[in-house]
Every structure is written in structure tokens, then in C-alpha cells.
Design a protein around this motif. Sequence first.
Motif, PDB file in Angstrom:
ATOM      1  N   ARG A   3       0.856  -1.185   0.000  1.00 26.39           N
ATOM      2  CA  ARG A   3       0.000   0.000   0.000  1.00 26.39           C
ATOM      3  C   ARG A   3       0.890   1.230   0.000  1.00 26.39           C
ATOM      4  O   ARG A   3       1.841   1.312   0.779  1.00 26.39           O
ATOM      5  N   PRO A   4       0.577   2.200  -0.835  1.00 25.19           N
ATOM      6  CA  PRO A   4       1.401   3.416  -0.875  1.00 25.19           C
ATOM      7  C   PRO A   4       1.150   4.301   0.342  1.00 25.19           C
ATOM      8  O   PRO A   4       0.120   4.188   1.015  1.00 25.19           O
ATOM      9  N   PHE A   5       2.113   5.166   0.601  1.00 27.74           N
ATOM     10  CA  PHE A   5       1.988   6.147   1.672  1.00 27.74           C
ATOM     11  C   PHE A   5       1.146   7.317   1.211  1.00 27.74           C
ATOM     12  O   PHE A   5       1.146   7.665   0.034  1.00 27.74           O
ATOM     13  N   THR A   6       0.484   7.963   2.146  1.00 22.67           N
ATOM     14  CA  THR A   6      -0.022   9.306   1.909  1.00 22.67           C
ATOM     15  C   THR A   6       1.108  10.237   2.356  1.00 22.67           C
ATOM     16  O   THR A   6       1.994   9.803   3.103  1.00 22.67           O
ATOM     17  N   PRO A   7       1.100  11.500   1.960  1.00 23.60           N
ATOM     18  CA  PRO A   7       2.141  12.405   2.460  1.00 23.60           C
ATOM     19  C   PRO A   7       2.165  12.462   3.994  1.00 23.60           C
ATOM     20  O   PRO A   7       3.231  12.507   4.604  1.00 23.60           O
ATOM     21  N   GLU A   8       1.001  12.406   4.609  1.00 23.49           N
ATOM     22  CA  GLU A   8       0.922  12.475   6.065  1.00 23.49           C
ATOM     23  C   GLU A   8       1.496  11.226   6.723  1.00 23.49           C
ATOM     24  O   GLU A   8       2.218  11.308   7.715  1.00 23.49           O
ATOM     25  N   THR A   9       1.164  10.047   6.184  1.00 27.56           N
ATOM     26  CA  THR A   9       1.674   8.819   6.792  1.00 27.56           C
ATOM     27  C   THR A   9       3.179   8.675   6.571  1.00 27.56           C
ATOM     28  O   THR A   9       3.880   8.166   7.450  1.00 27.56           O
ATOM     29  N   LEU A  10       3.680   9.130   5.426  1.00 26.42           N
ATOM     30  CA  LEU A  10       5.116   9.083   5.192  1.00 26.42           C
ATOM     31  C   LEU A  10       5.844  10.016   6.156  1.00 26.42           C
ATOM     32  O   LEU A  10       6.868   9.649   6.723  1.00 26.42           O
ATOM     33  N   ALA A  11       5.301  11.201   6.358  1.00 27.35           N
ATOM     34  CA  ALA A  11       5.911  12.150   7.297  1.00 27.35           C
ATOM     35  C   ALA A  11       5.933  11.569   8.707  1.00 27.35           C
ATOM     36  O   ALA A  11       6.946  11.654   9.408  1.00 27.35           O
ATOM     37  N   ALA A  12       4.847  10.954   9.120  1.00 24.33           N
ATOM     38  CA  ALA A  12       4.797  10.345  10.452  1.00 24.33           C
ATOM     39  C   ALA A  12       5.780   9.181  10.549  1.00 24.33           C
ATOM     40  O   ALA A  12       6.470   9.026  11.559  1.00 24.33           O
ATOM     41  N   PHE A  13       5.864   8.388   9.512  1.00 22.83           N
ATOM     42  CA  PHE A  13       6.761   7.234   9.501  1.00 22.83           C
ATOM     43  C   PHE A  13       8.218   7.660   9.602  1.00 22.83           C
ATOM     44  O   PHE A  13       8.995   7.070  10.346  1.00 22.83           O
ATOM     45  N   LEU A  14       8.591   8.704   8.861  1.00 18.85           N
ATOM     46  CA  LEU A  14       9.967   9.186   8.866  1.00 18.85           C
ATOM     47  C   LEU A  14      10.241  10.166  10.002  1.00 18.85           C
ATOM     48  O   LEU A  14      11.380  10.594  10.184  1.00 18.85           O
ATOM     49  N   GLU A  15       9.183  10.533  10.725  1.00 21.36           N
ATOM     50  CA  GLU A  15       9.291  11.489  11.829  1.00 21.36           C
ATOM     51  C   GLU A  15       9.856  12.831  11.360  1.00 21.36           C
ATOM     52  O   GLU A  15      10.801  13.369  11.923  1.00 21.36           O
ATOM     53  N   VAL A  16       9.241  13.336  10.287  1.00 18.16           N
ATOM     54  CA  VAL A  16       9.586  14.651   9.744  1.00 18.16           C
ATOM     55  C   VAL A  16       8.294  15.446   9.595  1.00 18.16           C
ATOM     56  O   VAL A  16       7.197  14.906   9.715  1.00 18.16           O
ATOM     57  N   GLU A  17       8.441  16.729   9.334  1.00 20.49           N
ATOM     58  CA  GLU A  17       7.268  17.571   9.101  1.00 20.49           C
ATOM     59  C   GLU A  17       6.636  17.203   7.760  1.00 20.49           C
ATOM     60  O   GLU A  17       7.342  16.928   6.793  1.00 20.49           O
ATOM     61  N   ARG A  18       5.318  17.230   7.691  1.00 18.34           N
ATOM     62  CA  ARG A  18       4.662  16.886   6.425  1.00 18.34           C
ATOM     63  C   ARG A  18       4.957  17.908   5.335  1.00 18.34           C
ATOM     64  O   ARG A  18       4.934  17.577   4.153  1.00 18.34           O
ATOM     65  N   THR A  19       5.273  19.153   5.724  1.00 12.17           N
ATOM     66  CA  THR A  19       5.621  20.148   4.711  1.00 12.17           C
ATOM     67  C   THR A  19       6.882  19.736   3.952  1.00 12.17           C
ATOM     68  O   THR A  19       7.024  20.041   2.773  1.00 12.17           O
ATOM     69  N   MET A  20       7.775  19.016   4.626  1.00  9.66           N
ATOM     70  CA  MET A  20       8.977  18.512   3.959  1.00  9.66           C
ATOM     71  C   MET A  20       8.603  17.559   2.826  1.00  9.66           C
ATOM     72  O   MET A  20       9.186  17.595   1.742  1.00  9.66           O
ATOM     73  N   ILE A  21       7.611  16.722   3.062  1.00  2.92           N
ATOM     74  CA  ILE A  21       7.157  15.771   2.052  1.00  2.92           C
ATOM     75  C   ILE A  21       6.504  16.516   0.890  1.00  2.92           C
ATOM     76  O   ILE A  21       6.812  16.265  -0.275  1.00  2.92           O
TER      77      ILE A  21
END
Length: 92
Positions: A3-21
Motif C-alpha cells: 500500500r502506498p503512503f499518503t504524504p501524512e503517513t510518510l511524514a509520520a513514519f519518517l518522523e519529519v514535518e509533512r511540509t517537507m514531504i
Amino acid sequence: MNRPFTPETLAAFLEVERTMIYLAIRRKELRAFRVGGRLLRIRREDADQWWQSRCTLSEDTTRARDWHQRRGLSSCCRSHSANRKFQAALVH
């Protein structure tokens, strides 16, 4: 199938700000696709490739090294792909 990431789930997974994504997508550094013409999704392989490329950039070396050390990982930025958490997510 992964399953692909959403920008929000990827940001949470990598522990970065979603704006970075979102900035990476906008700059075309991170590949993403749209579902239903509006919703963004990011393939796990693209996320892994993008994160590895970020870790190897000289301006991010210190930040990446700190990120790895806080998580008990090798200080070598290129070892991110060996991170069990990320690899486990690629399998599921």
C-alpha cells in the motif's frame, strides 16, 4: 501488493514535518501520483529512494547522522535502507 503512503503517513513514519514531504513532491524530488485526481500517494520504493538520496546530500549529513543516532542506527547515512523498520514496511 504494497500500500502506498499518503504524504501524512510518510511524514509520520519518517518522523519529519509533512511540509517537507509536500515540498519534495512539489520540487519533483519525490515521486507521487494522484488517486481520483486529488489524493496524493507515494510508492514505498520511491519513498525509500528519496530518503536515501536525502541522507547522502552533504548539507543534510549532520541532520541525517543525528536522525540515525537518535534511533540507534548506524551513523552511516547510506545504511538507512538497511533499517529494519523501513524494510519491514516495504514488505507489507
